[in-house]
Design a protein around this motif. Sequence first.
Motif, PDB file in Angstrom:
ATOM      1  N   THR A   1       0.741  -1.166  -0.016  1.00 32.03           N
ATOM      2  CA  THR A   1      -0.236   0.221   0.176  1.00 32.03           C
ATOM      3  C   THR A   1       0.898   1.237   0.058  1.00 32.03           C
ATOM      4  O   THR A   1       1.962   1.210   0.528  1.00 32.03           O
ATOM      5  CB  THR A   1      -0.892   0.012   1.251  1.00 32.03           C
ATOM      6  OG1 THR A   1      -0.065  -0.134   2.460  1.00 32.03           O
ATOM      7  CG2 THR A   1      -1.951  -1.212   1.256  1.00 32.03           C
ATOM      8  N   LEU A   2       0.286   2.191  -0.626  1.00 30.39           N
ATOM      9  CA  LEU A   2       0.986   3.531  -0.598  1.00 30.39           C
ATOM     10  C   LEU A   2       0.640   4.558   0.325  1.00 30.39           C
ATOM     11  O   LEU A   2      -0.517   4.535   0.682  1.00 30.39           O
ATOM     12  CB  LEU A   2       0.779   4.126  -2.087  1.00 30.39           C
ATOM     13  CG  LEU A   2       1.701   3.505  -3.381  1.00 30.39           C
ATOM     14  CD1 LEU A   2       1.002   4.214  -4.650  1.00 30.39           C
ATOM     15  CD2 LEU A   2       2.956   3.507  -3.327  1.00 30.39           C
TER      16      LEU A   2
ATOM     17  N   ASP B   1       3.104   9.201  -0.828  1.00 30.42           N
ATOM     18  CA  ASP B   1       3.682   8.600  -1.886  1.00 30.42           C
ATOM     19  C   ASP B   1       2.550   8.762  -3.262  1.00 30.42           C
ATOM     20  O   ASP B   1       3.069   8.885  -4.325  1.00 30.42           O
ATOM     21  CB  ASP B   1       3.757   7.302  -1.682  1.00 30.42           C
ATOM     22  CG  ASP B   1       5.104   6.895  -1.010  1.00 30.42           C
ATOM     23  OD1 ASP B   1       5.971   7.928  -0.877  1.00 30.42           O
ATOM     24  OD2 ASP B   1       5.237   5.784  -0.194  1.00 30.42           O
ATOM     25  N   LEU B   2       1.253   8.656  -2.897  1.00 27.31           N
ATOM     26  CA  LEU B   2       0.274   8.759  -3.595  1.00 27.31           C
ATOM     27  C   LEU B   2       0.179  10.164  -4.364  1.00 27.31           C
ATOM     28  O   LEU B   2       0.170  10.037  -5.515  1.00 27.31           O
ATOM     29  CB  LEU B   2      -0.903   8.477  -3.249  1.00 27.31           C
ATOM     30  CG  LEU B   2      -2.322   8.286  -4.259  1.00 27.31           C
ATOM     31  CD1 LEU B   2      -2.243   7.357  -5.060  1.00 27.31           C
ATOM     32  CD2 LEU B   2      -3.540   8.127  -3.297  1.00 27.31           C
TER      33      LEU B   2
ATOM     34  N   LYS C   1      -0.097   8.247   1.724  1.00 26.01           N
ATOM     35  CA  LYS C   1      -0.754   9.385   1.150  1.00 26.01           C
ATOM     36  C   LYS C   1       0.299  10.234   0.550  1.00 26.01           C
ATOM     37  O   LYS C   1       0.041  10.799  -0.671  1.00 26.01           O
ATOM     38  CB  LYS C   1      -1.655  10.122   2.295  1.00 26.01           C
ATOM     39  CG  LYS C   1      -2.495  11.540   1.494  1.00 26.01           C
ATOM     40  CD  LYS C   1      -3.359  11.946   2.560  1.00 26.01           C
ATOM     41  CE  LYS C   1      -4.036  13.089   1.953  1.00 26.01           C
ATOM     42  NZ  LYS C   1      -5.048  13.700   2.873  1.00 26.01           N
TER      43      LYS C   1
ATOM     44  N   SER D   1       3.269  10.591  -6.623  1.00 24.37           N
ATOM     45  CA  SER D   1       3.264   9.808  -7.946  1.00 24.37           C
ATOM     46  C   SER D   1       2.301  10.638  -8.971  1.00 24.37           C
ATOM     47  O   SER D   1       2.560  10.558 -10.074  1.00 24.37           O
ATOM     48  CB  SER D   1       2.668   8.378  -7.642  1.00 24.37           C
ATOM     49  OG  SER D   1       3.532   7.680  -6.818  1.00 24.37           O
TER      50      SER D   1
END
Length: 91
Positions: free
Chosen positions: A2-3, A7-8, A5, A11
């Motif tokens: 899972t990423l 990292d999301l 927040k 990205s």
Amino acid sequence: MTLSKLDLVLSFTGLCFLNFIAAVDSTALSVSLPTIANSLNATSTQAYWAGSSFVLASAVVQPIYAAFSNAFGRRTLTLVALSLFTIGTIV
């Protein structure tokens, strides 16, 4: 996996930036093409085919980039592509 927040968001921001670079690349060609055609005394049809050949060449290179990204990693190839774009823009 899972990423987080952060990292999301990073990205997504990176993907938005790459999409912006692709749009700038296409826009720069369409803006400069009439100027180039006038300096070469080309007709509008010849200028149209020059733009179409750019799109065709981009489509041909994409599978090659995909194969290289599987071999060398997406991050490395993305950085190489951005570097080539930056050098081409400067030149």
